[in-house]
Enzyme design. Structure first.
Site, PDB file in Angstrom:
ATOM      1  N   ASP A  33       6.002  -9.299  -2.606  1.00 30.73           N
ATOM      2  CA  ASP A  33       5.434  -9.604  -1.536  1.00 30.73           C
ATOM      3  C   ASP A  33       6.240  -8.994  -0.306  1.00 30.73           C
ATOM      4  OD1 ASP A  33       3.322 -10.575  -3.004  1.00 30.73           O
ATOM      5  OD2 ASP A  33       4.098 -12.521  -2.520  1.00 30.73           O
ATOM      6  N   LYS A  55       0.260  -9.435   1.109  1.00 29.42           N
ATOM      7  CA  LYS A  55      -0.214  -9.621   2.374  1.00 29.42           C
ATOM      8  C   LYS A  55       0.756 -10.007   3.226  1.00 29.42           C
ATOM      9  CE  LYS A  55      -3.598 -10.358  -1.054  1.00 29.42           C
ATOM     10  NZ  LYS A  55      -2.666  -9.994  -2.262  1.00 29.42           N
ATOM     11  N   MET A 169      -2.038 -22.766   3.407  1.00 32.29           N
ATOM     12  CA  MET A 169      -3.082 -22.026   4.114  1.00 32.29           C
ATOM     13  C   MET A 169      -4.071 -22.769   4.879  1.00 32.29           C
ATOM     14  SD  MET A 169      -3.551 -19.059   1.242  1.00 32.29           S
ATOM     15  CE  MET A 169      -3.837 -20.076  -0.121  1.00 32.29           C
TER      16      MET A 169
HETATM   17  N1  SAH Z   1       2.271 -19.547  -4.612  1.00 33.56           N
HETATM   18  C1  SAH Z   1       2.613 -20.139  -3.603  1.00 33.56           C
HETATM   19  C2  SAH Z   1       1.642 -20.307  -2.597  1.00 33.56           C
HETATM   20  C3  SAH Z   1       1.083 -18.953  -2.011  1.00 33.56           C
HETATM   21  S1  SAH Z   1      -0.325 -19.518  -0.696  1.00 33.56           S
HETATM   22  C4  SAH Z   1       3.417 -21.509  -3.685  1.00 33.56           C
HETATM   23  O1  SAH Z   1       3.216 -22.023  -4.954  1.00 33.56           O
HETATM   24  O2  SAH Z   1       4.088 -21.954  -2.925  1.00 33.56           O
HETATM   25  C5  SAH Z   1       0.766 -19.115   0.652  1.00 33.56           C
HETATM   26  C6  SAH Z   1       0.731 -20.324   1.519  1.00 33.56           C
HETATM   27  O3  SAH Z   1       1.800 -21.166   0.763  1.00 33.56           O
HETATM   28  C7  SAH Z   1       0.940 -20.425   2.866  1.00 33.56           C
HETATM   29  O4  SAH Z   1      -0.005 -20.075   3.874  1.00 33.56           O
HETATM   30  C8  SAH Z   1       1.648 -21.611   3.106  1.00 33.56           C
HETATM   31  O5  SAH Z   1       0.652 -22.505   3.347  1.00 33.56           O
HETATM   32  C9  SAH Z   1       2.355 -21.986   1.774  1.00 33.56           C
HETATM   33  N2  SAH Z   1       3.940 -21.405   1.883  1.00 33.56           N
HETATM   34  C10 SAH Z   1       4.592 -20.889   0.925  1.00 33.56           C
HETATM   35  N3  SAH Z   1       5.810 -20.717   1.262  1.00 33.56           N
HETATM   36  C11 SAH Z   1       5.814 -21.471   2.468  1.00 33.56           C
HETATM   37  C12 SAH Z   1       7.064 -21.648   3.255  1.00 33.56           C
HETATM   38  N4  SAH Z   1       8.382 -21.153   2.859  1.00 33.56           N
HETATM   39  N5  SAH Z   1       6.921 -22.430   4.153  1.00 33.56           N
HETATM   40  C13 SAH Z   1       5.814 -23.027   4.539  1.00 33.56           C
HETATM   41  N6  SAH Z   1       4.677 -22.932   3.941  1.00 33.56           N
HETATM   42  C14 SAH Z   1       4.789 -21.946   2.959  1.00 33.56           C
END
Ligand code: SAH
Length: 487
Positions: A33, A55, A169
């Site tokens: 990503d 994205k 999200m």
């Molecule tokens: N697969 C990922 C989630 C992807 S969806 C997981 O397991 O963590 C993307 C969302 O994850 C973001 O919009 C936010 O809500 C959250 N996210 C991922 N990393 C983050 C971070 N370092 N700090 C805050 N939110 C995070």
């Protein structure tokens, strides 16, 4: 040929799994990503192809079908492909679609689960998703909506589950989420914590209540935690002395580890910018091998860098090869590299510069023909040591052990450099090659050097130095950095 769907964790590179690091280390291609942490990409071999997809909020994005197709094409080409995804690949990450596309195409794949932000990001803000007496469950929900503020989730039902609600999200749809959780029966006073960029130096924690969530000043990406546990404040990460600071590490790839680890333990983000690559000597190592073959005919072997040790020691075929030759190391890093090869340095000066080594070096024996010193070292190095030893009566053989050249940093690392708070220079050559690679004007606001020689080189190149380590070691360098960044 396998395509690995790898969870990268939420941000702190230390939260990548051991299996994740292993497959990255053997990757031919890394599909990541755009927001991936640069230091994770550095784990792939330098020659691996790196492809940024996916994205960026409100920015360009690669359609999912195209990513699926790319993985299939690269997998079919017989390459080891790592698809690096934030958090866990199967938690709101479309990993399922990628796996399905690979399965349909008959391409072998493996899933390497990751540390999901749903749990780790609250933890880095000091909020446990469950706690005895406060929450017996946690529900992870996406707040992703239809673009008009509505989401498909039955929020009223989620409210009735009780326990902790973790929303990913959910920043854009937070007013709808709050309204419906309230109508599901949650109190407006229910504690809420939102953590943006968790487990990264940019981490920002905002505390509010469900009643005030709609109007709270929040930005993506954030994990929103709703429930009694959100009132807990077991903060630890944000209290580390280098929290929030991004430090550029210029050491060559294979030597950056020790400094990087020290900095991360103190909460810093590290930006790997290897400016030097260590390569074979011009003669392919012929002279070094010959010197190693006759090492016992010397009175002293003097090492001025860990690199020289790492190049020289493997050429000794017998553990007794040094014979009566004694061994000097310019400083503790070099001595440490020797110790790893079970060679205990006989002499390490108190200050880790050539001049100090000369001061404590014994005079040569008086009998003629004796008094030989072997100095395996970089192709380009200062002549203070060989000249000083010769002036003292020693016969010195300088042998080229390795050559350094300017490395080409990744575009991600160069982009991170612009936002860095500090840079740590560990040798004159890292300064010179940094200037070559990025230019003197690209130095971050705070510059710290390991010692006076490195600092002098920096100043000569027009870089103003904020601090020099009192003790010229990595620990001394880190101490100087902590002090410089605290002021
Ligand atoms: N697969 C990922 C989630 C992807 S969806 C997981 O397991 O963590 C993307 C969302 O994850 C973001 O919009 C936010 O809500 C959250 N996210 C991922 N990393 C983050 C971070 N370092 N700090 C805050 N939110 C995070």
């Amino acid at each position: 040929m396998t395509v690995y769907l790898v969870g990268a964790g939420p941000g702190d590179p230390g939260l990548l799994t051991v299996r994740g690091a292993e497959v990255l280390g053997g990757a031919d291609v890394v599909v990541h990503d755009r927001l991936s942490v640069a230091s994770l990409l550095e784990l792939a071999p330098p020659a691996a192809e790196r492809i940024g997809v996916g994205k960026t909020p409100r920015g360009p994005s690669t359609p999912q079908e195209e990513i699926n197709r790319l993985l299939v094409v690269k997998g079919r080409a017989g390459l080891e492909v790592v698809r690096l995804k934030g958090g866990d690949p199967f938690v709101f990450a479309r990993g399922a679609e990628e796996a399905a596309a690979l399965a349909a195409a008959g391409v072998a794949f493996e899933v390497v689960p990751g540390v999901t932000s749903a749990v780790a990001v609250p933890a880095y803000a000091g909020v446990p998703v469950t706690a005895r007496g406060l929450a017996t469950s946690f529900t992870v929900v996406t707040g992703h909506g239809d673009g008009l503020g509505a989401t498909p989730t039955d929020w009223e039902a989620v409210a009735r589950v009780g326990g902790t609600i973790v929303v990913l999200m959910g920043v854009a749809t937070r007013s709808e989420i709050a309204r419906r959780l309230l109508s599901g029966g949650l109190a407006p006073t229910t504690p809420v914590v939102s953590v943006r960029w968790g487990a990264r130096p940019e981490q920002r924690t905002v505390r509010t209540t469900l009643g005030a969530l709609a109007g709270a000043d929040l930005e993506s990406p954030a994990v929103i935690v709703i429930g009694e546990v959100a009132a807990l404040d077991l903060a630890w990460y944000e209290r580390l002395p280098l929290f929030g600071r991004a430090v550029v590490v210029t050491r060559p790839r294979h030597q950056a580890e020790a400094l990087t680890r020290r900095l991360r333990r103190l909460g810093a983000a590290t930006i790997p910018l290897p400016t030097i690559e260590v390569g074979d000597p011009a003669d392919g190592g012929v002279a070094l091998r010959a010197a190693a073959g006759s090492v016992s005919s010397y009175d002293w072997v003097v090492f001025t860098s860990a690199n020289a040790v790492e190049r020289f020691v493997p050429l000794l075929r017998d553990a007794r090869a040094f014979g009566a030759a004694r061994v000097a190391a310019i400083g503790p890093g070099t001595a440490e590299a020797l110790a790893e090869a079970n060679v205990v340095a006989d002499l390490v000066p108190e200050r880790f510069v050539a001049e100090a080594l000369l001061e404590v070096f014994p005079p040569p024996p008086s009998c003629p023909g004796r008094g030989r010193v072997l100095l395996p070292r970089a192709a380009v190095a200062r002549d203070v040591l060989p000249e000083g030893l010769r002036a003292a009566g020693w016969q010195v053989d300088v042998v080229e052990a390795y050559r350094t050249s300017a490395a080409r940093p990744s575009p991600e690392a160069l982009a991170d450099l612009a936002a860095a708070d500090a840079i740590a220079f560990t040798s004159s050559s890292t300064v010179t090659s940094f200037v070559e690679v990025a230019g003197a004007r690209a130095v971050p606001p705070v510059v710290v050097c390991i010692g006076p020689v490195t600092a002098a080189t920096a100043r000569q190149l027009g870089i103003s130095v904020d601090a020099e380590a009192d003790v010229h070691t990595l620990d001394g360098l880190v101490d100087a950095l902590v002090t410089a960044l605290a002021t």
